[in-house]
Design an enzyme around this catalytic site. Structure first.
Site, PDB file in Angstrom:
ATOM      1  N   HIS A  65      68.700  12.071  89.956  1.00 24.02           N
ATOM      2  CA  HIS A  65      67.553  11.344  89.414  1.00 24.02           C
ATOM      3  C   HIS A  65      66.611  10.960  90.532  1.00 24.02           C
ATOM      4  O   HIS A  65      66.999  10.891  91.699  1.00 24.02           O
ATOM      5  CB  HIS A  65      68.002  10.096  88.660  1.00 24.02           C
ATOM      6  CG  HIS A  65      68.777   9.122  89.489  1.00 24.02           C
ATOM      7  ND1 HIS A  65      70.123   9.306  89.767  1.00 24.02           N
ATOM      8  CD2 HIS A  65      68.420   7.982  90.133  1.00 24.02           C
ATOM      9  CE1 HIS A  65      70.551   8.308  90.511  1.00 24.02           C
ATOM     10  NE2 HIS A  65      69.539   7.489  90.759  1.00 24.02           N
ATOM     11  N   CYS A 199      70.325  -0.155  93.371  1.00 27.14           N
ATOM     12  CA  CYS A 199      70.398   1.116  94.094  1.00 27.14           C
ATOM     13  C   CYS A 199      68.988   1.504  94.515  1.00 27.14           C
ATOM     14  O   CYS A 199      68.012   0.907  94.047  1.00 27.14           O
ATOM     15  CB  CYS A 199      71.039   2.211  93.236  1.00 27.14           C
ATOM     16  SG  CYS A 199      70.039   2.752  91.834  1.00 27.14           S
TER      17      CYS A 199
END
Length: 678
Positions: A65, A199
């Site tokens: 991603h 993250c």
């Protein structure tokens, strides 16, 4: 969610055998739907995110991603592999692959939907249904939430809903041991944990870790509340919830925002993947720390350590601490250096003898304005060593390190220990704070530790060491270094120029590059003719690699991929601005040819800059500060010479290879095919 994934974006027979091929296959479906405008640019962004941290998860899941300027709207593509694809998960290949694409400026609503998918991936019913679904349309509907997966779990958990006594017994078993007296028995409350997950991209791992922790908390009978600091922003936990918590879990790969809210509590600090893969273990660990009375003061990571990997050694952490100080010092050097240079340019080299502008200032005289700029720049320069020391200590020990760091840096100026004294003072300050934090203190004193006790004791320790122990030897070493730089000439200057040029171009913005740059910037703290030459040589050499790659893509474009030729256009601007990292895409694709060529050109430029006795007071700016450089025309000649050498060498090396790499045109009619370096 239904607009993010359709049947066209599902491949139930994904035949790719590598993660790069899988990403390309799914990305091509996004391109066909008009969701991605530049396939190669998007895949480069995916590869860059993958390089930060593998996106494979336990349970056979891969979630490549990224956020990319090449994405028109949030999109999800799904692929199912029969053979499995290695995404770096500890338990082996992934058979379920989700490619998540978010625009660089995606709104909160879309990112929230993508985060809900990340949470679904922690549900075994959901992933199990995707492994058996028969058609792309059914898979897309299931992922979009339009079709619920069948519940394949055992029914024991709901077999006896009328038995309401069991939950209380497991939630607070201590209460059942109380004697049956007439007095009311207070039910023991469960252990309470607050957690933060984050993250680098903030789309998938952040929310998957949150879901895993919440699920493990329910199974362990603890109250666990998670604050997700993702791309969609974050909602702060209620201060009352934080205050009532018995322990804290940080599962993150970027610094925790407003971390001071959790100070003074037993804390476990790990990477975000640990929150996904072993949540129960983390809960047990934080409970153990609470039982032992440990708090964040005993084991809290520093701001710089948070960005690193757990296995990093002391040398790596030391470099990060030093770079933390240098990075905060550079703006002072830039502002002060440019103002001083402007003062000299407008008022001549006697401007340093001008009286204070606070007492003598004439609005219509250029010399007064020159003196104003010079004196403001001098004051900005006065902060260099204290800021360097203060933020080295900050990198080691967080905010408690600032006070002793600044005090130590000021002492370094007072005793003429200069840049080297600032380095030592910062390390001493950070070490002193860390040592004090390891001392167990009563709970009543914890509140005043970071505000009163730690700054007081650490400042005393640093002051004692700097004034009475190591200050004078460091001042002597600094004086010797200054004299050596002042006397640089002839062969010595050329050799130093070559070494600095090689260092600047070896890793293109990496650790060795930063060491050379820090050495040059440090010399500006006590400027003399030699240190100004060093700064000029370092900046000139750092401009060579991107400019050389840009020139090579123009002269022999057929030796480069289409993506590299596009990167070459940007490299002109990056190189001219002294951003050496502009050559990284070329070095990543072909390091054995690009890096040696860049180093050769950097060495030539560094040596010529020293031979021409070019000087520079500004630590950055590239060609935009050429008017402030001593011997500017010869300086430009040194840069041009290095660029020509690097460009010629990289063209020669690429022309000598026997086979052209994928993505390079081999004939006039060849259809370009570009691959992205992982």
């Amino acid at each position: 969610m239904s607009t993010m994934i359709t049947a066209d974006l599902v491949d139930l027979d994904l035949s790719a055998d590598t993660k790069e091929a899988a990403a390309r296959s799914l990305a091509e479906r996004m391109v066909a739907r008009g969701r991605v405008t530049d396939l190669d640019g998007f895949l480069a962004d995916v590869a860059a995110r993958e390089a930060q941290m593998p996106t494979g998860l336990d349970g056979g899941i891969g979630i490549p991603h990224c956020r990319s300027a090449h994405v028109t709207e949030p999109t999800l593509a799904f692929g199912r592999s029969a053979e499995g694809i290695d995404f770096g998960a500890p338990d082996g290949p992934a058979d379920l692959v989700f490619l998540i694409a978010a625009p660089a400026g995606a709104d909160d609503a879309h990112l929230t939907i993508l985060s809900s998918l990340a949470r679904q991936l922690m549900d075994e019913r959901f992933t199990g249904a995707l492994r058996t679904v028969a058609s792309p349309a059914e898979a897309a509907a299931m992922i979009a939430g339009e079709e619920a997966p069948e519940d394949t779990t055992a029914p024991e958990a709901t077999a006896a809903p009328e038995d309401t006594t069991a939950p209380e017994a497991t939630a607070a078993p201590e209460a059942t041991a109380a004697p049956a007296t007439g007095a009311p028995v207070a039910e023991a409350r469960p252990f309470r944990i607050v957690a933060v997950t984050s993250c680098p991209t903030g789309i998938a791992h952040t929310y998957m870790a949150a879901e895993a922790l919440e699920k493990a908390g329910r199974e362990a009978g603890v109250e666990l509340v998670v604050e997700t600091q993702g791309s969609a922003g974050f909602t702060r936990l209620d201060p009352a919830v934080v205050a009532a918590a018995d322990g804290v879990i940080f599962a993150h790969d970027v610094p925790v925002r407003e971390k001071e809210r959790f100070a003074g509590k037993p804390t476990v600090d790990v990477g975000v993947k640990a929150g996904i893969n072993r949540p129960a273990e983390l809960i047990g660990e934080v409970r153990g720390r609470a039982e032992r009375g440990e708090t964040t003061a005993a084991a809290a990571p520093t701001p710089v350590e948070q960005a690193g990997e757990p296995e990093e050694g002391y040398a790596t952490r030391l470099r990060k601490w030093l770079m933390s100080g240098v990075s905060y010092m550079v703006p002072f050097v830039a502002a002060g250096g440019l103002l001083i240079a402007l003062g000299f340019a407008l008022g001549g080299y006697d401007i340093d003898k001008a009286p204070s502008v606070a007492e003598h200032f004439a609005w219509g005289q250029i010399d007064s304005w020159a003196a104003l700029m010079f004196q403001i720049g001098g004051l900005a320069f006065g902060f260099l060593v204290p800021v360097l020391a203060g933020y080295i200590a900050y990198g080691m020990a967080d905010r408690p390190g600032l006070v002793p760091g600044f005090v130590g840096g000021s002492i370094a100026l007072t005793i003429d220990a200069g840049f080297l004294g600032g380095l030592a003072a910062g390390l001493l300050a950070g070490g002193s704070v860390l040592a004090i934090q390891k001392v167990r203190v009563p709970a009543a004193l914890r509140g005043i530790m970071p505000v009163v006790v730690i700054p007081l004791l650490s400042s005393i320790a640093v002051g004692f060491l700097m004034f009475l122990v190591i200050g004078k030897p460091i001042a002597g070493l600094q004086s010797a270094l200054t004299d050596w730089l002042s006397g640089l000439s002839g062969a010595n200057a050329v050799v130093l120029g070559v070494i600095l040029g090689l260092m600047m171009c070896f890793d293109l913005g990496g650790p060795l590059n930063k060491v050379a740059y820090a050495f040059a910037v440090g010399g500006l703290a006590t400027p003399n003719e030699g240190s100004l030459k060093v700064m000029a040589a370092v900046m000139a050499a750092g401009m060579v690699p991107p400019l050389a790659m840009a020139l090579a893509t123009v002269v022999r474009g057929r030796l480069f991929t289409r993506t590299e030729r596009e990167n070459g256009k940007a490299a002109w601007v990056l190189g001219a601005s002294f951003i050496t990292e502009g050559a990284i895409p070329f070095a990543a694709a072909d390091p054995l040819r690009v890096i040696p060529a860049a180093m050769a050109g950097g060495a030539v430029t560094g040596a010529l800059s020293m031979v021409f006795e070019c000087t520079l007071r500004a630590p950055h700016g590239g060609v935009f500060v050429i008017p402030l450089i001593g011997n500017p025309f010869l300086y430009l000649l040194a840069i041009v010479a290095g660029v020509l050498v690097s460009a010629a060498l990289v063209i020669l090396l690429k022309s000598m290879r026997k086979t052209a790499p994928e993505g390079v045109e081999t004939t006039a009619t060849a259809t370009p095919k570009v691959t992205v370096a992982a």
